[in-house]
Motif scaffolding. Structure first.
Motif, mmCIF file in Angstrom:
data_model
loop_
_atom_site.group_PDB
_atom_site.id
_atom_site.type_symbol
_atom_site.label_atom_id
_atom_site.label_comp_id
_atom_site.label_asym_id
_atom_site.label_seq_id
_atom_site.Cartn_x
_atom_site.Cartn_y
_atom_site.Cartn_z
ATOM 1 N N GLU A 78 41.258 46.057 45.113
ATOM 2 C CA GLU A 78 41.635 44.791 44.490
ATOM 3 C C GLU A 78 40.592 44.048 44.804
ATOM 4 O O GLU A 78 40.389 43.444 43.494
ATOM 5 N N TYR A 79 40.078 43.646 45.997
ATOM 6 C CA TYR A 79 39.294 43.123 45.993
ATOM 7 C C TYR A 79 39.615 41.446 45.994
ATOM 8 O O TYR A 79 38.272 40.501 45.662
ATOM 9 N N VAL A 80 41.408 40.588 45.349
ATOM 10 C CA VAL A 80 41.196 39.652 45.205
ATOM 11 C C VAL A 80 41.877 39.749 46.687
ATOM 12 O O VAL A 80 43.068 39.786 46.747
ATOM 13 N N PHE A 81 41.721 38.890 47.281
ATOM 14 C CA PHE A 81 42.775 39.112 48.863
ATOM 15 C C PHE A 81 43.525 38.181 49.068
ATOM 16 O O PHE A 81 43.489 37.223 48.814
ATOM 17 N N GLN A 110 34.922 41.707 36.379
ATOM 18 C CA GLN A 110 35.925 41.269 35.396
ATOM 19 C C GLN A 110 35.595 41.452 33.981
ATOM 20 O O GLN A 110 34.191 41.495 33.671
ATOM 21 N N GLY A 111 36.527 41.627 33.283
ATOM 22 C CA GLY A 111 36.226 42.596 32.029
ATOM 23 C C GLY A 111 37.720 41.732 31.358
ATOM 24 O O GLY A 111 38.554 40.985 31.853
ATOM 25 N N PRO A 112 38.104 42.189 30.002
ATOM 26 C CA PRO A 112 39.270 42.290 29.404
ATOM 27 C C PRO A 112 40.285 43.200 30.242
ATOM 28 O O PRO A 112 39.988 44.143 30.659
ATOM 29 N N ASN A 145 44.072 40.073 37.951
ATOM 30 C CA ASN A 145 42.625 40.698 38.826
ATOM 31 C C ASN A 145 41.277 40.451 37.748
ATOM 32 O O ASN A 145 41.259 41.565 36.259
ATOM 33 N N PHE A 146 40.327 39.243 37.885
ATOM 34 C CA PHE A 146 39.344 39.865 37.239
ATOM 35 C C PHE A 146 39.315 39.451 35.500
ATOM 36 O O PHE A 146 38.449 40.466 35.132
ATOM 37 N N CYS A 147 39.810 39.029 35.049
ATOM 38 C CA CYS A 147 40.245 38.467 33.870
ATOM 39 C C CYS A 147 39.340 37.640 33.487
ATOM 40 O O CYS A 147 38.763 36.575 33.713
ATOM 41 N N GLN A 335 37.884 34.519 37.805
ATOM 42 C CA GLN A 335 39.196 34.392 37.999
ATOM 43 C C GLN A 335 39.904 35.039 37.960
ATOM 44 O O GLN A 335 39.629 36.382 37.323
ATOM 45 N N SER A 336 41.229 34.942 39.055
ATOM 46 C CA SER A 336 42.723 35.750 38.467
ATOM 47 C C SER A 336 43.059 35.063 38.178
ATOM 48 O O SER A 336 43.434 33.382 38.177
ATOM 49 N N TYR A 337 44.515 35.587 38.197
ATOM 50 C CA TYR A 337 46.364 35.083 37.669
ATOM 51 C C TYR A 337 46.968 35.260 38.417
ATOM 52 O O TYR A 337 47.460 36.600 38.792
#
Length: 376
Positions: A78-81, A110-112, A145-147, A335-337
């Protein structure tokens, strides 16, 4: 919100590529071809802990939005730990898994993530309510993630978490020497020395576009990919040879393979993708890693040179790696949410992200100070 309806699909084969493309903004990693190849090759499945669970939103029977998503039984790839969150749940006798993740498997780019032609506040409100309803399925929380959709998602019940990556930017360079001229004398000499060392070892480098990648090149690439993962992570990598073969076949115009040869034998490879004005460097691997500076050449300098020659604006060489700074890669925010359905843990998450954000602001400033350009 009553104008919208939703459903979850468990395979991309439940919709057509035409339906997907009609809704989705064009982006290589959320394309139907990329995500379908992950699924058909078995890389995203129950066995790998990536169960496809894509959110489809319709209005009056017409598909208007897609969130590519997966039910996860772990946090790998995932790379968002969030391992600390999982450990905290375990200490309190709670299950962190399964969770629902919206993102691109194994790809920290990051992307849509909310794929739609028009993201209105009304649609976002419906998405927010729909994701909240996942709590009824025993899901611990939702993660995007990565949005890119930061302006809209800050209005939701999701908590933003930032991170830092390092990307190279093309400041109107006509050739690699123009880029070198922007570096300080010390760093310019370092780059020249590293590139000369690769040439002095008798190594030749060539690029091949997707449709021209041979079976022998694919075999060498996949071997180097697996060997490098085995050395670093003690497993053979997340992606299969079948996956790479499928994307070479289904989206050949997007792929570029950079190979290093010694005595006509491939000794290292790096796979790139081109999309719009951006070059993505993804999968480096070496059959032998005893060659000086070859990693920097294949993963960074070749990519920079390719981006300049093809007038690409950005070179995204992947996650992490402060060593990119001294080679001209600049820090950028990503950023991620997230939302955890257990209230106490959600409050802890909000507190954690605030403290983490403060630390990252200092880190970002420190990274900017390390850039090798003249007249900072």
């Amino acid at each position: 919100m009553t104008e919208y309806q939703h459903r979850f699909i468990h395979s991309l084969t439940e919709v057509t590529e035409a339906q997907w493309d009609c809704v989705s903004p064009s982006h290589v990693f959320t394309s139907y071809a990329w995500l379908l190849a992950l699924e058909l090759s078995g890389c995203t499945s129950k066995e790998t802990g990536w169960i496809p669970h894509h959110l489809m939103i319709e209005r009056q029977g017409e598909l208007v939005a897609i969130l590519p998503g997966y039910i996860k039984s772990h946090s790998y790839g995932e790379y968002v730990f969030d391992w600390a969150f999982a450990e905290a749940y375990e200490r309190h006798g709670l299950d962190y898994y399964p969770k629902w993740l919206c993102g691109v498997p194994f790809t920290p780019t990051q992307g849509p993530r909310i794929l739609t032609k028009r993201l209105s506040s009304c649609l976002l409100e419906y998405i927010d309510a729909t994701l909240t309803s996942l709590a009824q399925l025993g899901i611990s929380g939702v993660h995007i993630n990565f949005c890119r959709e930061s302006d809209f998602l800050t209005q939701s019940h999701l908590t933003m978490r930032r991170n830092v990556q390092f990307h190279w930017h093309n400041h109107g360079y006509a050739k690699f020497d123009d880029f070198l001229a922007r570096l300080t004398s010390r760093k310019r000499k370092m780059v020249i020395k590293e590139r000369q060392a690769v040439t002095a070892q008798g190594i030749n480098i060539s690029w091949t576009v997707g449709r021209e990648i041979s079976t022998a090149q694919l075999d060498a690439f996949f071997l180097s990919y697996q060997l490098t993962y085995l050395k670093r992570s003690r497993h053979h990598g997340y992606l299969s040879r079948d996956f790479f073969q499928q994307v070479i076949t289904s989206m050949p115009d997007k792929l570029r393979l950079c190979c290093a040869y010694l005595n006509h034998e491939i000794i290292a490879t790096s796979l790139y993708l081109v999309d719009g004005d951006t070059l993505y460097g993804r999968y480096w691997g070496a059959i032998e890693d005893s060659y000086d500076f070859l990693h920097f050449e294949l993963c960074y300098y070749q990519g920079i040179e390719y981006a300049i020659a093809n007038q690409l604006a950005v070179f995204d060489a992947g996650a992490q790696g402060e060593h990119k700074l001294v080679r001209g890669f600049e820090p950028v925010w990503r950023q991620s949410y997230h939302r955890l359905f257990q209230p106490d843990f959600q409050r802890a998450l909000e507190d954690f992200t605030k403290r983490e954000a403060d630390a990252l602001e200092h880190y970002f400033t420190e990274c900017r100070a390390k850039l090798p350009f003249k007249h900072q």
